[in-house]
Motif scaffolding. Structure first.
Motif, PDB file in Angstrom:
ATOM      1  N   ASP A 103      74.142  57.920  59.226  1.00 40.25           N
ATOM      2  CA  ASP A 103      73.234  58.341  58.169  1.00 40.25           C
ATOM      3  C   ASP A 103      72.017  57.433  58.042  1.00 40.25           C
ATOM      4  O   ASP A 103      70.926  57.890  57.720  1.00 40.25           O
ATOM      5  CB  ASP A 103      73.980  58.369  56.835  1.00 40.25           C
ATOM      6  CG  ASP A 103      75.209  59.267  56.880  1.00 40.25           C
ATOM      7  OD1 ASP A 103      75.028  60.487  56.979  1.00 40.25           O
ATOM      8  OD2 ASP A 103      76.331  58.741  56.845  1.00 40.25           O
ATOM      9  N   LEU A 104      72.218  56.157  58.293  1.00 43.55           N
ATOM     10  CA  LEU A 104      71.139  55.166  58.294  1.00 43.55           C
ATOM     11  C   LEU A 104      71.215  54.384  59.586  1.00 43.55           C
ATOM     12  O   LEU A 104      72.312  54.028  60.039  1.00 43.55           O
ATOM     13  CB  LEU A 104      71.274  54.192  57.118  1.00 43.55           C
ATOM     14  CG  LEU A 104      70.931  54.675  55.710  1.00 43.55           C
ATOM     15  CD1 LEU A 104      71.322  53.598  54.695  1.00 43.55           C
ATOM     16  CD2 LEU A 104      69.438  54.987  55.580  1.00 43.55           C
ATOM     17  N   VAL A 105      70.061  54.117  60.183  1.00 44.48           N
ATOM     18  CA  VAL A 105      70.014  53.252  61.355  1.00 44.48           C
ATOM     19  C   VAL A 105      68.998  52.152  61.101  1.00 44.48           C
ATOM     20  O   VAL A 105      67.979  52.371  60.444  1.00 44.48           O
ATOM     21  CB  VAL A 105      69.636  54.020  62.644  1.00 44.48           C
ATOM     22  CG1 VAL A 105      70.728  54.999  63.031  1.00 44.48           C
ATOM     23  CG2 VAL A 105      68.296  54.744  62.494  1.00 44.48           C
ATOM     24  N   PHE A 106      69.296  50.962  61.571  1.00 46.20           N
ATOM     25  CA  PHE A 106      68.287  49.910  61.511  1.00 46.20           C
ATOM     26  C   PHE A 106      68.284  49.123  62.806  1.00 46.20           C
ATOM     27  O   PHE A 106      69.308  49.000  63.476  1.00 46.20           O
ATOM     28  CB  PHE A 106      68.470  48.994  60.286  1.00 46.20           C
ATOM     29  CG  PHE A 106      69.657  48.075  60.289  1.00 46.20           C
ATOM     30  CD1 PHE A 106      69.576  46.798  60.856  1.00 46.20           C
ATOM     31  CD2 PHE A 106      70.840  48.455  59.684  1.00 46.20           C
ATOM     32  CE1 PHE A 106      70.661  45.942  60.818  1.00 46.20           C
ATOM     33  CE2 PHE A 106      71.927  47.589  59.642  1.00 46.20           C
ATOM     34  CZ  PHE A 106      71.838  46.328  60.216  1.00 46.20           C
ATOM     35  N   LEU A 130      63.836  50.650  67.347  1.00 48.20           N
ATOM     36  CA  LEU A 130      64.122  51.664  66.334  1.00 48.20           C
ATOM     37  C   LEU A 130      63.408  52.965  66.662  1.00 48.20           C
ATOM     38  O   LEU A 130      63.997  54.047  66.616  1.00 48.20           O
ATOM     39  CB  LEU A 130      63.710  51.155  64.951  1.00 48.20           C
ATOM     40  CG  LEU A 130      63.929  52.140  63.789  1.00 48.20           C
ATOM     41  CD1 LEU A 130      65.409  52.500  63.651  1.00 48.20           C
ATOM     42  CD2 LEU A 130      63.398  51.556  62.483  1.00 48.20           C
ATOM     43  N   GLU A 131      62.123  52.889  67.005  1.00 48.85           N
ATOM     44  CA  GLU A 131      61.375  54.093  67.352  1.00 48.85           C
ATOM     45  C   GLU A 131      61.958  54.782  68.581  1.00 48.85           C
ATOM     46  O   GLU A 131      61.971  56.016  68.669  1.00 48.85           O
ATOM     47  CB  GLU A 131      59.901  53.767  67.590  1.00 48.85           C
ATOM     48  CG  GLU A 131      59.137  53.407  66.343  1.00 48.85           C
ATOM     49  CD  GLU A 131      59.176  51.914  66.054  1.00 48.85           C
ATOM     50  OE1 GLU A 131      58.268  51.422  65.359  1.00 48.85           O
ATOM     51  OE2 GLU A 131      60.105  51.222  66.512  1.00 48.85           O
ATOM     52  N   LYS A 132      62.431  53.997  69.519  1.00 51.08           N
ATOM     53  CA  LYS A 132      63.049  54.589  70.696  1.00 51.08           C
ATOM     54  C   LYS A 132      64.276  55.402  70.293  1.00 51.08           C
ATOM     55  O   LYS A 132      64.477  56.524  70.761  1.00 51.08           O
ATOM     56  CB  LYS A 132      63.433  53.494  71.705  1.00 51.08           C
ATOM     57  CG  LYS A 132      64.026  54.043  73.000  1.00 51.08           C
ATOM     58  CD  LYS A 132      64.157  52.967  74.055  1.00 51.08           C
ATOM     59  CE  LYS A 132      62.822  52.633  74.670  1.00 51.08           C
ATOM     60  NZ  LYS A 132      62.297  53.735  75.523  1.00 51.08           N
ATOM     61  N   GLN A 133      65.093  54.847  69.404  1.00 49.08           N
ATOM     62  CA  GLN A 133      66.258  55.589  68.936  1.00 49.08           C
ATOM     63  C   GLN A 133      65.857  56.843  68.167  1.00 49.08           C
ATOM     64  O   GLN A 133      66.439  57.912  68.349  1.00 49.08           O
ATOM     65  CB  GLN A 133      67.126  54.695  68.048  1.00 49.08           C
ATOM     66  CG  GLN A 133      68.380  55.398  67.545  1.00 49.08           C
ATOM     67  CD  GLN A 133      69.331  54.471  66.826  1.00 49.08           C
ATOM     68  OE1 GLN A 133      69.034  53.304  66.613  1.00 49.08           O
ATOM     69  NE2 GLN A 133      70.489  54.978  66.450  1.00 49.08           N
ATOM     70  N   LEU A 134      64.836  56.721  67.326  1.00 53.07           N
ATOM     71  CA  LEU A 134      64.423  57.856  66.500  1.00 53.07           C
ATOM     72  C   LEU A 134      63.823  58.977  67.324  1.00 53.07           C
ATOM     73  O   LEU A 134      64.223  60.141  67.205  1.00 53.07           O
ATOM     74  CB  LEU A 134      63.425  57.390  65.438  1.00 53.07           C
ATOM     75  CG  LEU A 134      63.938  56.395  64.394  1.00 53.07           C
ATOM     76  CD1 LEU A 134      62.802  55.993  63.457  1.00 53.07           C
ATOM     77  CD2 LEU A 134      65.104  56.977  63.610  1.00 53.07           C
ATOM     78  N   PHE A 135      62.861  58.645  68.181  1.00 53.86           N
ATOM     79  CA  PHE A 135      62.090  59.688  68.857  1.00 53.86           C
ATOM     80  C   PHE A 135      62.629  60.049  70.244  1.00 53.86           C
ATOM     81  O   PHE A 135      62.562  61.208  70.644  1.00 53.86           O
ATOM     82  CB  PHE A 135      60.620  59.265  68.958  1.00 53.86           C
ATOM     83  CG  PHE A 135      59.964  59.110  67.621  1.00 53.86           C
ATOM     84  CD1 PHE A 135      59.733  60.207  66.816  1.00 53.86           C
ATOM     85  CD2 PHE A 135      59.601  57.864  67.146  1.00 53.86           C
ATOM     86  CE1 PHE A 135      59.149  60.080  65.565  1.00 53.86           C
ATOM     87  CE2 PHE A 135      59.018  57.710  65.900  1.00 53.86           C
ATOM     88  CZ  PHE A 135      58.790  58.820  65.108  1.00 53.86           C
ATOM     89  N   ILE A 163      57.181  40.402  62.745  1.00 48.33           N
ATOM     90  CA  ILE A 163      58.167  41.019  63.633  1.00 48.33           C
ATOM     91  C   ILE A 163      59.254  41.582  62.725  1.00 48.33           C
ATOM     92  O   ILE A 163      59.898  40.853  61.986  1.00 48.33           O
ATOM     93  CB  ILE A 163      58.718  39.994  64.631  1.00 48.33           C
ATOM     94  CG1 ILE A 163      57.573  39.519  65.544  1.00 48.33           C
ATOM     95  CG2 ILE A 163      59.849  40.585  65.455  1.00 48.33           C
ATOM     96  CD1 ILE A 163      57.944  38.387  66.458  1.00 48.33           C
ATOM     97  N   THR A 164      59.430  42.890  62.776  1.00 44.18           N
ATOM     98  CA  THR A 164      60.080  43.605  61.674  1.00 44.18           C
ATOM     99  C   THR A 164      61.342  44.335  62.097  1.00 44.18           C
ATOM    100  O   THR A 164      61.417  44.905  63.187  1.00 44.18           O
ATOM    101  CB  THR A 164      59.072  44.609  61.077  1.00 44.18           C
ATOM    102  OG1 THR A 164      57.942  43.889  60.567  1.00 44.18           O
ATOM    103  CG2 THR A 164      59.685  45.427  59.953  1.00 44.18           C
ATOM    104  N   THR A 165      62.318  44.295  61.222  1.00 42.87           N
ATOM    105  CA  THR A 165      63.478  45.174  61.320  1.00 42.87           C
ATOM    106  C   THR A 165      63.229  46.349  60.383  1.00 42.87           C
ATOM    107  O   THR A 165      62.893  46.158  59.214  1.00 42.87           O
ATOM    108  CB  THR A 165      64.770  44.454  60.908  1.00 42.87           C
ATOM    109  OG1 THR A 165      65.002  43.371  61.802  1.00 42.87           O
ATOM    110  CG2 THR A 165      65.958  45.396  60.953  1.00 42.87           C
ATOM    111  N   GLY A 166      63.344  47.568  60.928  1.00 44.27           N
ATOM    112  CA  GLY A 166      63.119  48.759  60.126  1.00 44.27           C
ATOM    113  C   GLY A 166      64.418  49.516  59.892  1.00 44.27           C
ATOM    114  O   GLY A 166      65.404  49.342  60.620  1.00 44.27           O
ATOM    115  N   ALA A 186      58.199  55.764  70.838  1.00 41.97           N
ATOM    116  CA  ALA A 186      59.363  55.516  71.690  1.00 41.97           C
ATOM    117  C   ALA A 186      59.016  54.777  72.974  1.00 41.97           C
ATOM    118  O   ALA A 186      59.904  54.262  73.656  1.00 41.97           O
ATOM    119  CB  ALA A 186      60.040  56.843  72.027  1.00 41.97           C
ATOM    120  N   MET A 187      57.725  54.703  73.315  1.00 44.73           N
ATOM    121  CA  MET A 187      57.320  54.045  74.559  1.00 44.73           C
ATOM    122  C   MET A 187      56.990  52.572  74.381  1.00 44.73           C
ATOM    123  O   MET A 187      56.765  51.854  75.356  1.00 44.73           O
ATOM    124  CB  MET A 187      56.095  54.756  75.150  1.00 44.73           C
ATOM    125  CG  MET A 187      56.308  56.219  75.468  1.00 44.73           C
ATOM    126  SD  MET A 187      54.831  56.941  76.234  1.00 44.73           S
ATOM    127  CE  MET A 187      55.349  58.649  76.420  1.00 44.73           C
TER     128      MET A 187
END
Length: 444
Positions: free
Chosen positions: A100-103, A109-114, A316-319, A393-394
């Motif tokens: 339900d939530l990913v971080f 993170l963008e790679k996982q999302l897109f 440098i961020t964790t989203g 994602a790239m």
């Protein structure tokens, strides 16, 4: 940070219902409160990260306080510690695990999302749940309904790490050179580094060994990896890259003998006592305590460019994101809101985890309960953070290519123009490969 370190108060919708006639049931005791059903109905919220850590760490940081506030919700933490991040994502997708939530660290993170299909535009969900987007550090404006992803909101910042310069006070004392300080320009810093680079008693000492990894990830010029709205690499078409390569890489190489940095390790040599200044992140005062504890050290803000005065690196961020397959998106958003609330951010901030909110009272707590609480934590906020460059994602793949050619310039095996051209050629090939893998198109 070399390894994973371990959240706006909930808004309950309360309606006052008046007892009245016309078929309604009367209530002699007066108005009743109707508690928001989304916080009363039991729900399990599954949280996944590829960053490691344990359920105990997660519950200490977020889960325990969330369960106390929302006893009908359960936060279940899962992670995967086997193999690299690509293998972890492949395995998660193949298993069809409900999350339900990913971080994760942004980029991954963008790679996982897109690329892997977890992306969900949280814009309307955030409005429904009355999320105050103005609470966050202005650096993040692009990803919170700004320029990023066509104006969509696909994740929130969760915690930050800021690149800093750590310096060995004992080496500066040994050679009689004044300590570096907040607010230095890169030119001033390189002058200092030259004075510290020397051979003494048969031991070679370095004033500064650059970390191209942190320079690219914390890019203070905020150059996007791809041209906005396209899949075209920027590396050889955006002139800001020339400034970046010259000031942050070539000028560093020119401050020492040709080829000086070949074979040198910034991290190891700093802890061995032969490198005076190293780029690490604020979180290293948690993750690297064992190595730092015996050292006489302090930290300063990263130097700034005269072309970009007063602007430090990007965080440098964790989203963290609500996923497309989240069963109860309102419950997941309540958990996300809790994680980025002032209360939770404050507790993390005390331990040395940089907050993503702009609340000054929260920021002042930084490091106050860290083992190294007497260090110069104010360096984190000395300069304005550079605008956080949104990625797709790239980004992980292309940033790796750009960094490799930055290393070539640092080591003297390539000039800037050649490096930019070759980086573009390699990046274009990688883009064509990645286009076939991305299942959720997004605006870069």
């Amino acid at each position: 940070m070399r390894k994973y370190s371990s959240t706006v108060a909930s808004i309950a919708a309360i309606a006052l219902l008046s007892a009245c006639g016309g078929g309604g049931e009367s209530n002699a005791k007066g108005p009743l409160k109707e508690v928001d059903k989304t916080t009363q109905e039991p729900a399990e919220i599954i949280v996944y990260t590829m960053a490691g850590g344990s359920a105990e760490d997660f519950n200490r940081d977020y889960g325990d306080s969330f369960h106390k506030k929302y006893p009908n919700y359960t936060l279940k933490f899962i992670t995967d510690m086997t193999g690299n991040n690509f293998e972890k994502l492949d395995r998660l997708a193949a298993n069809g695990t409900q999350v339900d939530l990913v971080f994760a660290t942004t980029g991954w993170l963008e790679k996982q999302l897109f690329q892997y299909g977890y992306a969900y535009d949280m814009t309307e969900l955030a409005k429904k749940n009355k999320v105050d987007l103005d609470r966050f550090n202005p650096s993040y404006s692009d990803i919170l309904g700004g320029k990023a992803f066509g104006g969509g909101i696909y994740y929130f910042p969760m915690q930050a790490n800021l690149p800093l310069l750590y310096y060995n006070k004992a080496l500066f004392d040994k050679f009689g050179v004044p300590y570096p300080k907040d607010g230095m320009s890169w030119d001033e810093f390189y002058d200092m580094s030259r004075r510290m680079t020397r051979n003494d008693g048969g031991v070679q000492y370095s004033g500064y060994i650059p970390s191209t990894n942190y320079l690219f990830r914390g890019n203070p010029v905020s150059i996007p990896i791809l041209k906005p709205g396209t899949t075209t690499p920027t590396i050889n078409s955006d002139d800001r890259w020339k400034l970046f390569f010259q000031k942050l890489i070539a000028d560093a190489a020119n401050s020492v003998d040709p080829g000086y940095y070949k074979g040198r390790n910034d991290f190891n040599e700093f802890f061995q006592g032969t490198n005076a200044v190293v780029t690490l992140v604020s979180g290293n005062m948690i993750s690297s305590r064992t190595q730092l504890e015996p050292m006489s050290f302090d930290v300063i803000s990263m130097p700034t460019l005269k072309e970009n005065p007063g602007i430090g690196p990007q965080p440098i961020t964790t989203g963290i994101a609500v996923t497309k397959m989240a069963k109860n998106k309102d419950a997941a958003m309540e958990a996300l809101k809790h994680i980025v609330s002032n209360d939770v951010q404050s507790e993390l901030t005390k331990r040395g985890i940089v907050p993503v909110v702009k609340n000054v009272d929260v920021q002042k707590l930084l490091g106050t309960e860290n083992y190294f609480k007497d260090k110069n934590w104010s360096a984190v906020f000395y300069n304005k953070w550079a605008s956080f460059t949104y990625t797709g994602a790239m980004a992980v793949d292309l940033n790796g290519i750009y960094t490799n050619y930055g290393n070539a310039v640092l080591l003297g095996t390539s000039d800037i123009n050649t490096a930019l051209r070759q980086a573009e050629e390699e990046a274009l090939k990688k883009v064509e490969e990645l286009k076939t893998m991305i299942v959720v198109p997004n605006t870069y």
